[in-house]
Design a protein around this motif. Structure first.
Motif, PDB file in Angstrom:
ATOM      1  N   ARG A 257       0.824  -1.205   0.000  1.00  0.00           N
ATOM      2  CA  ARG A 257       0.000   0.000   0.000  1.00  0.00           C
ATOM      3  C   ARG A 257       0.860   1.258   0.000  1.00  0.00           C
ATOM      4  NH1 ARG A 257      -5.463  -1.076   3.388  1.00  0.00           N
ATOM      5  NH2 ARG A 257      -5.649  -3.341   3.059  1.00  0.00           N
ATOM      6  N   GLY A 258       0.300   2.300  -0.553  1.00  0.00           N
ATOM      7  CA  GLY A 258       0.988   3.585  -0.578  1.00  0.00           C
ATOM      8  C   GLY A 258       0.052   4.653  -1.082  1.00  0.00           C
ATOM      9  N   PRO A 259       0.444   5.914  -0.990  1.00  0.00           N
ATOM     10  CA  PRO A 259      -0.434   6.994  -1.451  1.00  0.00           C
ATOM     11  C   PRO A 259      -0.603   6.959  -2.967  1.00  0.00           C
ATOM     12  CG  PRO A 259       1.735   7.849  -0.872  1.00  0.00           C
ATOM     13  CD  PRO A 259       1.716   6.430  -0.436  1.00  0.00           C
ATOM     14  N   SER A 260      -1.818   7.170  -3.433  1.00  0.00           N
ATOM     15  CA  SER A 260      -2.059   7.245  -4.875  1.00  0.00           C
ATOM     16  C   SER A 260      -1.732   8.657  -5.354  1.00  0.00           C
ATOM     17  CB  SER A 260      -3.511   6.906  -5.197  1.00  0.00           C
ATOM     18  OG  SER A 260      -4.387   7.892  -4.677  1.00  0.00           O
ATOM     19  N   PHE A 261      -1.249   8.774  -6.581  1.00  0.00           N
ATOM     20  CA  PHE A 261      -1.035  10.102  -7.151  1.00  0.00           C
ATOM     21  C   PHE A 261      -1.989  10.368  -8.314  1.00  0.00           C
ATOM     22  CE2 PHE A 261       1.981   7.348  -9.375  1.00  0.00           C
ATOM     23  CZ  PHE A 261       1.794   7.695 -10.704  1.00  0.00           C
ATOM     24  N   GLU A 262      -2.835   9.391  -8.619  1.00  0.00           N
ATOM     25  CA  GLU A 262      -3.915   9.612  -9.573  1.00  0.00           C
ATOM     26  C   GLU A 262      -5.055   8.677  -9.210  1.00  0.00           C
ATOM     27  OE1 GLU A 262      -3.663  10.065 -14.115  1.00  0.00           O
ATOM     28  OE2 GLU A 262      -4.561   8.099 -13.801  1.00  0.00           O
ATOM     29  N   LYS A 263      -6.282   9.186  -9.300  1.00  0.00           N
ATOM     30  CA  LYS A 263      -7.463   8.384  -8.989  1.00  0.00           C
ATOM     31  C   LYS A 263      -8.575   8.843  -9.928  1.00  0.00           C
ATOM     32  CE  LYS A 263      -7.991   7.595  -4.656  1.00  0.00           C
ATOM     33  NZ  LYS A 263      -8.200   7.995  -3.241  1.00  0.00           N
ATOM     34  N   THR A 264      -9.113   7.916 -10.718  1.00  0.00           N
ATOM     35  CA  THR A 264     -10.118   8.260 -11.717  1.00  0.00           C
ATOM     36  C   THR A 264     -11.205   7.188 -11.755  1.00  0.00           C
ATOM     37  OG1 THR A 264      -8.843   7.128 -13.438  1.00  0.00           O
ATOM     38  CG2 THR A 264      -8.493   9.498 -13.204  1.00  0.00           C
ATOM     39  N   ILE A 265     -12.357   7.563 -12.290  1.00  0.00           N
ATOM     40  CA  ILE A 265     -13.424   6.615 -12.573  1.00  0.00           C
ATOM     41  C   ILE A 265     -13.711   6.668 -14.069  1.00  0.00           C
ATOM     42  CG2 ILE A 265     -15.852   6.022 -12.245  1.00  0.00           C
ATOM     43  CD1 ILE A 265     -15.642   7.043  -9.402  1.00  0.00           C
ATOM     44  N   ALA A 266     -13.619   5.513 -14.715  1.00  0.00           N
ATOM     45  CA  ALA A 266     -13.836   5.432 -16.156  1.00  0.00           C
ATOM     46  C   ALA A 266     -15.071   4.588 -16.452  1.00  0.00           C
ATOM     47  CB  ALA A 266     -12.618   4.823 -16.842  1.00  0.00           C
ATOM     48  N   PRO A 267     -16.009   5.103 -17.247  1.00  0.00           N
ATOM     49  CA  PRO A 267     -17.149   4.281 -17.660  1.00  0.00           C
ATOM     50  C   PRO A 267     -16.712   3.235 -18.676  1.00  0.00           C
ATOM     51  CG  PRO A 267     -17.185   6.388 -18.801  1.00  0.00           C
ATOM     52  CD  PRO A 267     -16.034   6.450 -17.829  1.00  0.00           C
ATOM     53  N   LEU A 268     -17.507   2.195 -18.846  1.00  0.00           N
ATOM     54  CA  LEU A 268     -17.210   1.140 -19.810  1.00  0.00           C
ATOM     55  C   LEU A 268     -18.247   1.158 -20.924  1.00  0.00           C
ATOM     56  CD1 LEU A 268     -15.439   0.197 -17.386  1.00  0.00           C
ATOM     57  CD2 LEU A 268     -15.924  -2.156 -18.099  1.00  0.00           C
ATOM     58  N   ARG A 269     -17.761   1.037 -22.153  1.00  0.00           N
ATOM     59  CA  ARG A 269     -18.642   1.096 -23.310  1.00  0.00           C
ATOM     60  C   ARG A 269     -18.071   0.229 -24.420  1.00  0.00           C
ATOM     61  NH1 ARG A 269     -18.760   6.454 -24.151  1.00  0.00           N
ATOM     62  NH2 ARG A 269     -21.002   6.833 -23.926  1.00  0.00           N
ATOM     63  N   SER A 270     -18.962  -0.407 -25.173  1.00  0.00           N
ATOM     64  CA  SER A 270     -18.617  -1.021 -26.456  1.00  0.00           C
ATOM     65  C   SER A 270     -19.304  -0.203 -27.547  1.00  0.00           C
ATOM     66  CB  SER A 270     -19.094  -2.472 -26.525  1.00  0.00           C
ATOM     67  OG  SER A 270     -18.462  -3.280 -25.559  1.00  0.00           O
ATOM     68  N   PHE A 271     -18.564   0.150 -28.589  1.00  0.00           N
ATOM     69  CA  PHE A 271     -19.133   0.998 -29.648  1.00  0.00           C
ATOM     70  C   PHE A 271     -18.432   0.678 -30.964  1.00  0.00           C
ATOM     71  CE2 PHE A 271     -18.842   4.726 -32.378  1.00  0.00           C
ATOM     72  CZ  PHE A 271     -20.168   5.120 -32.487  1.00  0.00           C
ATOM     73  N   VAL A 272     -19.215   0.581 -32.033  1.00  0.00           N
ATOM     74  CA  VAL A 272     -18.666   0.410 -33.379  1.00  0.00           C
ATOM     75  C   VAL A 272     -19.510   1.211 -34.341  1.00  0.00           C
ATOM     76  CG1 VAL A 272     -18.053  -1.202 -35.234  1.00  0.00           C
ATOM     77  CG2 VAL A 272     -17.917  -1.956 -32.845  1.00  0.00           C
ATOM     78  N   CYS A 273     -18.856   1.892 -35.260  1.00  0.00           N
ATOM     79  CA  CYS A 273     -19.589   2.530 -36.358  1.00  0.00           C
ATOM     80  C   CYS A 273     -19.175   1.885 -37.673  1.00  0.00           C
ATOM     81  CB  CYS A 273     -19.362   4.039 -36.385  1.00  0.00           C
ATOM     82  SG  CYS A 273     -17.818   4.560 -37.150  1.00  0.00           S
ATOM     83  N   GLU A 274     -20.126   1.831 -38.569  1.00  0.00           N
ATOM     84  CA  GLU A 274     -19.890   1.312 -39.918  1.00  0.00           C
ATOM     85  C   GLU A 274     -20.507   2.281 -40.918  1.00  0.00           C
ATOM     86  OE1 GLU A 274     -21.563  -2.577 -40.241  1.00  0.00           O
ATOM     87  OE2 GLU A 274     -20.294  -3.463 -38.681  1.00  0.00           O
ATOM     88  N   PRO A 275     -19.840   2.540 -42.040  1.00  0.00           N
ATOM     89  CA  PRO A 275     -18.527   2.051 -42.444  1.00  0.00           C
ATOM     90  C   PRO A 275     -17.412   2.892 -41.825  1.00  0.00           C
ATOM     91  CG  PRO A 275     -19.414   3.458 -44.154  1.00  0.00           C
ATOM     92  CD  PRO A 275     -20.468   3.387 -43.085  1.00  0.00           C
ATOM     93  N   MET A 276     -16.181   2.447 -42.019  1.00  0.00           N
ATOM     94  CA  MET A 276     -15.022   3.204 -41.558  1.00  0.00           C
ATOM     95  C   MET A 276     -14.389   4.002 -42.697  1.00  0.00           C
ATOM     96  SD  MET A 276     -13.386   0.449 -38.843  1.00  0.00           S
ATOM     97  CE  MET A 276     -11.830   1.334 -38.655  1.00  0.00           C
TER      98      MET A 276
END
Length: 393
Positions: A257-276
């Motif tokens: 354990r130790g002090p954190s120097f960055e802390k974030t919350i990231a959402p999760l997503r799946s995404f695709v567009c067609e065509p590329m």
């Protein structure tokens, strides 16, 4: 201004493509709405497949990667604290992955761009694309209070999920597919040695956890959380306590354990567009697709996109053949959907979903137990985790 290829965005897709164009003697200009410090400071993925490390070496920017990258021949899964290992190298004929943060990759790309005097426009505001359905595309933007114009042969949108490029494709042409997950990842960075020399993906009754690293002295840890969590409610002490519960006693005993120097919350997503590809516009990387971070595919998919597109553009200018650029979207999407499938599946067997009942939980546990006891199941996981060969797409 005039160039052959206008690249929108200086993320991994944009910068790798710019270097590929420079190596092939094709003129390219990269246009970015932020500055280098902002882009280089974004914390992102850290697991590189061979498609990425091989390209770095081919471009002559892999020296630091060789010195500092951590080679991983396996990964570990844990179910309610019970840990077992997947020997990826043995199961895939020796294929490994390399832990080397995206920030470090971007630093290498930018340093090499400076050395090669590769043209990058920073702090470009109000970027707009026009003429994409003809033979004279134009990119406009505003910098230092002055309107700028760039004429080009092709535009490549590498400007991420929120960029302008995808929106330039007409609505009646563009098709999008999306899955938004009902949880996020609360992650920290701390200057402490990792709990293990390989990544540990943990499925626990309280939720998912991941023990990862950026170096032998810097650790990256995640726990599954609600998407609306208030990060202020998570002190370092609370995070470490929850992480250790989910990793289980065997791994928790090795957590420093130790002090954190960055802390974030990231959402999760799946995404695709067609065509590329539409007209003279091509999409690559997060502009075209997003994967949840569980499978570590995001940057690697971006690199595979521009590897295919770079080859196609070289064929166009060297041989006068449009076959490569005409087939780019279909080839890239075949690979994208395989990565989306793996990332969705890996997320589904390692995370707790709010709607899960006892039956769902037992199915999840049976799936992980099957993986533990089946070499065939482990091989399938391993070959997807290290990255399918480019020809497999």
């Amino acid at each position: 201004m005039r160039t052959q290829i206008a690249i929108i965005g200086v993320g991994p897709a944009g910068m790798f493509l710019a270097h590929l164009m420079r190596q092939a003697g094709i003129d390219a200009v990269v246009i970015e709405r932020r500055d280098r410090a902002y882009v280089e400071g974004r914390v992102r993925a850290g697991v590189l497949e061979p498609v990425t490390t091989d390209l770095m070496h081919r471009l002559g920017i892999g020296a630091r990667l060789l010195r500092e990258g951590l080679i991983h021949g396996g990964t570990k899964l844990a179910l309610d604290g019970d840990v077992f290992r997947i020997d990826m190298a043995a199961l895939t004929g020796g294929t490994t992955v390399t832990v080397y943060g995206q920030q470090e990759v971007m630093r290498d790309l930018f340093d090499a761009a400076e050395a090669a005097d590769l043209p990058i426009v920073w702090n470009a505001a109000d970027v707009a694309l026009s003429g994409l359905d003809g033979d004279r595309p134009v990119v406009t933007w505003r910098a230092d209070g002055v309107d700028r114009t760039l004429d080009c042969d092709f535009v490549v949108g590498c400007d991420g999920f929120h960029g302008v490029s995808r929106g330039a494709i007409p609505a009646d042409v563009l098709r999008t597919y999306e899955r938004v997950y009902p949880f996020g990842w609360l992650g920290i960075l701390a200057d402490v040695p990792p709990a293990d020399h390989e990544l540990i993906y943990a499925n626990h009754a309280r939720g998912f956890a991941l023990a990862s690293m950026r170096s032998p002295t810097r650790s990256r840890y995640y726990i599954q959380c609600a998407v609306d969590e208030d990060i202020a409610d998570w002190s370092d002490a609370r995070f470490w306590d929850e992480l250790c519960v989910r990793l289980g006693p065997e791994t928790a005993a090795k957590v420093v354990r130790g002090p954190s120097f960055e802390k974030t919350i990231a959402p999760l997503r799946s995404f695709v567009c067609e065509p590329m590809r539409w007209g003279r516009l091509f999409l690559a990387g997060d502009a075209a697709h997003i994967v949840p971070p569980t499978g570590a595919k995001g940057m690697n998919l971006a690199v595979s996109d521009v590897t295919m597109l770079g080859k196609a553009l070289v064929e166009r200018y060297r041989d006068g053949s449009d076959a490569g650029i005409d087939g780019y979207s279909a080839r890239a999407l075949a690979r994208v959907w395989k990565a989306e499938r793996f990332s969705w599946w890996f997320t589904s067997v390692t995370h707790r979903f709010p709607t899960m009942d006892g039956f769902d939980r037992r199915i999840q546990m049976a799936e992980l137990d099957y993986i533990r006891g089946s070499q065939a199941a482990q091989r399938t996981l391993a070959e997807n985790y290290v990255g399918l060969p480019m020809g497999a797409a």
